[in-house]
Design a protein around this motif. Sequence first.
Motif, PDB file in Angstrom:
ATOM      1  N   GLY A  16      56.922  41.002  44.784  1.00 46.07           N
ATOM      2  CA  GLY A  16      57.254  39.401  45.402  1.00 46.07           C
ATOM      3  C   GLY A  16      56.209  38.471  45.147  1.00 46.07           C
ATOM      4  N   HIS A  17      57.015  36.858  44.645  1.00 45.08           N
ATOM      5  CA  HIS A  17      56.029  35.746  44.357  1.00 45.08           C
ATOM      6  C   HIS A  17      55.071  35.733  46.236  1.00 45.08           C
ATOM      7  N   ASP A  18      55.764  36.102  46.654  1.00 46.87           N
ATOM      8  CA  ASP A  18      54.926  36.026  48.169  1.00 46.87           C
ATOM      9  C   ASP A  18      53.913  36.480  48.467  1.00 46.87           C
ATOM     10  N   PHE A  19      54.276  37.891  48.260  1.00 38.41           N
ATOM     11  CA  PHE A  19      53.051  39.337  47.774  1.00 38.41           C
ATOM     12  C   PHE A  19      51.839  38.846  46.897  1.00 38.41           C
ATOM     13  N   ILE A  20      51.909  38.284  45.968  1.00 43.02           N
ATOM     14  CA  ILE A  20      51.601  38.155  44.816  1.00 43.02           C
ATOM     15  C   ILE A  20      50.629  37.080  45.503  1.00 43.02           C
ATOM     16  N   ASP A  21      50.704  35.719  45.844  1.00 46.58           N
ATOM     17  CA  ASP A  21      50.357  34.469  46.604  1.00 46.58           C
ATOM     18  C   ASP A  21      49.508  34.931  47.741  1.00 46.58           C
ATOM     19  N   GLY A  22      50.491  35.454  48.829  1.00 49.27           N
ATOM     20  CA  GLY A  22      49.483  35.874  49.740  1.00 49.27           C
ATOM     21  C   GLY A  22      47.888  36.793  49.986  1.00 49.27           C
ATOM     22  N   ASN A  23      48.152  37.423  48.386  1.00 45.77           N
ATOM     23  CA  ASN A  23      47.341  38.218  47.925  1.00 45.77           C
ATOM     24  C   ASN A  23      46.172  37.172  47.265  1.00 45.77           C
TER      25      ASN A  23
ATOM     26  N   GLY B  55      48.775  37.301  56.586  1.00 47.28           N
ATOM     27  CA  GLY B  55      50.198  38.494  56.650  1.00 47.28           C
ATOM     28  C   GLY B  55      51.406  38.052  55.367  1.00 47.28           C
ATOM     29  N   VAL B  56      50.823  39.136  54.649  1.00 49.01           N
ATOM     30  CA  VAL B  56      51.475  39.469  53.340  1.00 49.01           C
ATOM     31  C   VAL B  56      51.914  40.761  54.111  1.00 49.01           C
ATOM     32  N   CYS B  57      53.610  40.472  53.930  1.00 47.12           N
ATOM     33  CA  CYS B  57      54.668  41.820  54.146  1.00 47.12           C
ATOM     34  C   CYS B  57      55.009  42.247  53.204  1.00 47.12           C
ATOM     35  N   PRO B  58      54.372  43.894  52.768  1.00 50.41           N
ATOM     36  CA  PRO B  58      55.321  44.330  51.289  1.00 50.41           C
ATOM     37  C   PRO B  58      56.326  44.910  51.667  1.00 50.41           C
ATOM     38  N   ARG B  59      57.800  44.449  51.460  1.00 50.31           N
ATOM     39  CA  ARG B  59      58.785  44.797  51.362  1.00 50.31           C
ATOM     40  C   ARG B  59      59.506  45.169  49.970  1.00 50.31           C
ATOM     41  N   SER B  60      59.152  45.153  49.178  1.00 57.15           N
ATOM     42  CA  SER B  60      59.453  46.400  48.048  1.00 57.15           C
ATOM     43  C   SER B  60      59.056  47.601  48.122  1.00 57.15           C
ATOM     44  N   ALA B  61      59.944  47.985  46.987  1.00 57.69           N
ATOM     45  CA  ALA B  61      58.755  49.916  46.825  1.00 57.69           C
ATOM     46  C   ALA B  61      57.700  49.141  46.454  1.00 57.69           C
ATOM     47  N   ALA B  62      57.663  48.685  44.842  1.00 60.56           N
ATOM     48  CA  ALA B  62      56.370  48.509  44.477  1.00 60.56           C
ATOM     49  C   ALA B  62      55.486  47.398  45.642  1.00 60.56           C
ATOM     50  N   GLU B  63      55.742  47.049  46.471  1.00 56.43           N
ATOM     51  CA  GLU B  63      54.677  46.353  47.231  1.00 56.43           C
ATOM     52  C   GLU B  63      54.219  47.371  47.791  1.00 56.43           C
ATOM     53  N   LEU B  64      55.105  47.749  48.173  1.00 60.77           N
ATOM     54  CA  LEU B  64      54.494  48.842  49.938  1.00 60.77           C
ATOM     55  C   LEU B  64      53.039  49.744  48.327  1.00 60.77           C
ATOM     56  N   LYS B  65      54.089  50.419  46.861  1.00 65.50           N
ATOM     57  CA  LYS B  65      53.338  51.345  46.227  1.00 65.50           C
ATOM     58  C   LYS B  65      51.552  50.244  46.033  1.00 65.50           C
ATOM     59  N   ALA B  66      51.987  48.862  46.404  1.00 62.30           N
ATOM     60  CA  ALA B  66      50.780  48.452  46.050  1.00 62.30           C
ATOM     61  C   ALA B  66      49.932  48.200  47.139  1.00 62.30           C
TER      62      ALA B  66
ATOM     63  N   ALA C 106      39.929  45.224  43.866  1.00 63.34           N
ATOM     64  CA  ALA C 106      40.570  46.459  43.760  1.00 63.34           C
ATOM     65  C   ALA C 106      41.749  45.476  43.528  1.00 63.34           C
ATOM     66  N   TRP C 107      41.804  44.435  43.893  1.00 67.26           N
ATOM     67  CA  TRP C 107      43.980  43.445  43.918  1.00 67.26           C
ATOM     68  C   TRP C 107      44.242  43.641  42.348  1.00 67.26           C
ATOM     69  N   ARG C 108      42.859  43.016  41.907  1.00 66.37           N
ATOM     70  CA  ARG C 108      43.074  42.760  40.062  1.00 66.37           C
ATOM     71  C   ARG C 108      43.366  44.442  39.771  1.00 66.37           C
ATOM     72  N   LYS C 109      41.907  44.842  40.283  1.00 66.41           N
ATOM     73  CA  LYS C 109      43.116  47.472  39.231  1.00 66.41           C
ATOM     74  C   LYS C 109      44.105  47.125  39.527  1.00 66.41           C
ATOM     75  N   VAL C 110      44.490  46.795  40.964  1.00 68.46           N
ATOM     76  CA  VAL C 110      46.099  47.364  41.067  1.00 68.46           C
ATOM     77  C   VAL C 110      47.470  46.599  40.289  1.00 68.46           C
ATOM     78  N   VAL C 111      46.906  45.392  39.973  1.00 69.57           N
ATOM     79  CA  VAL C 111      48.089  44.224  39.456  1.00 69.57           C
ATOM     80  C   VAL C 111      47.334  45.132  37.781  1.00 69.57           C
ATOM     81  N   GLU C 112      46.614  45.182  37.459  1.00 73.51           N
ATOM     82  CA  GLU C 112      46.379  45.978  35.689  1.00 73.51           C
ATOM     83  C   GLU C 112      46.979  46.907  35.902  1.00 73.51           C
ATOM     84  N   TRP C 113      47.150  47.812  36.501  1.00 74.05           N
ATOM     85  CA  TRP C 113      46.859  49.577  37.006  1.00 74.05           C
ATOM     86  C   TRP C 113      48.913  49.268  37.173  1.00 74.05           C
ATOM     87  N   GLN C 114      48.975  48.923  37.783  1.00 72.15           N
ATOM     88  CA  GLN C 114      50.747  48.771  38.299  1.00 72.15           C
ATOM     89  C   GLN C 114      51.408  47.581  38.511  1.00 72.15           C
ATOM     90  N   GLY C 115      51.087  46.550  37.639  1.00 74.90           N
ATOM     91  CA  GLY C 115      51.530  45.618  36.845  1.00 74.90           C
ATOM     92  C   GLY C 115      52.473  44.620  37.956  1.00 74.90           C
TER      93      GLY C 115
END
Length: 127
Positions: free
Chosen positions: A72-79, A92-103, A58-67
Amino acid sequence: MTLMQHDFRFLTLAGTRFARNTVVGALSLAMLLSPLVAANTATADAWSQKKCTLYGEAWRKVVEWQGREGLGHDFIDGNERFIAGGCSTPAGVCPRSAAELKAADTLSMMAVSQGITGSFLPFGCRG
């Protein structure tokens, strides 16, 4: 030997016999149940591995779909750290930006649709 000494000796022997029977009974029960516990543990381990595989996909698909833009670096590294660690420790991955919340929302929906509970997910913000 007085009557009192005799009674005490009987109680001691009876207590020893009871304790020995209790231990033997407990060990017998443990031996009978251990295959069931082992089977449940193996099933739980297999499901944990399956959940991690599904989340990784799912993580790979979301990154592929959404880019990665807006992630952020912390969001990507945490996942990625969560997945690389077998999804066994909270990241403890904390989505902060709109893109992170969407992901995170998309990942959560994908996980739940596969039968994965929200408590499995690595998301959590402190303070």
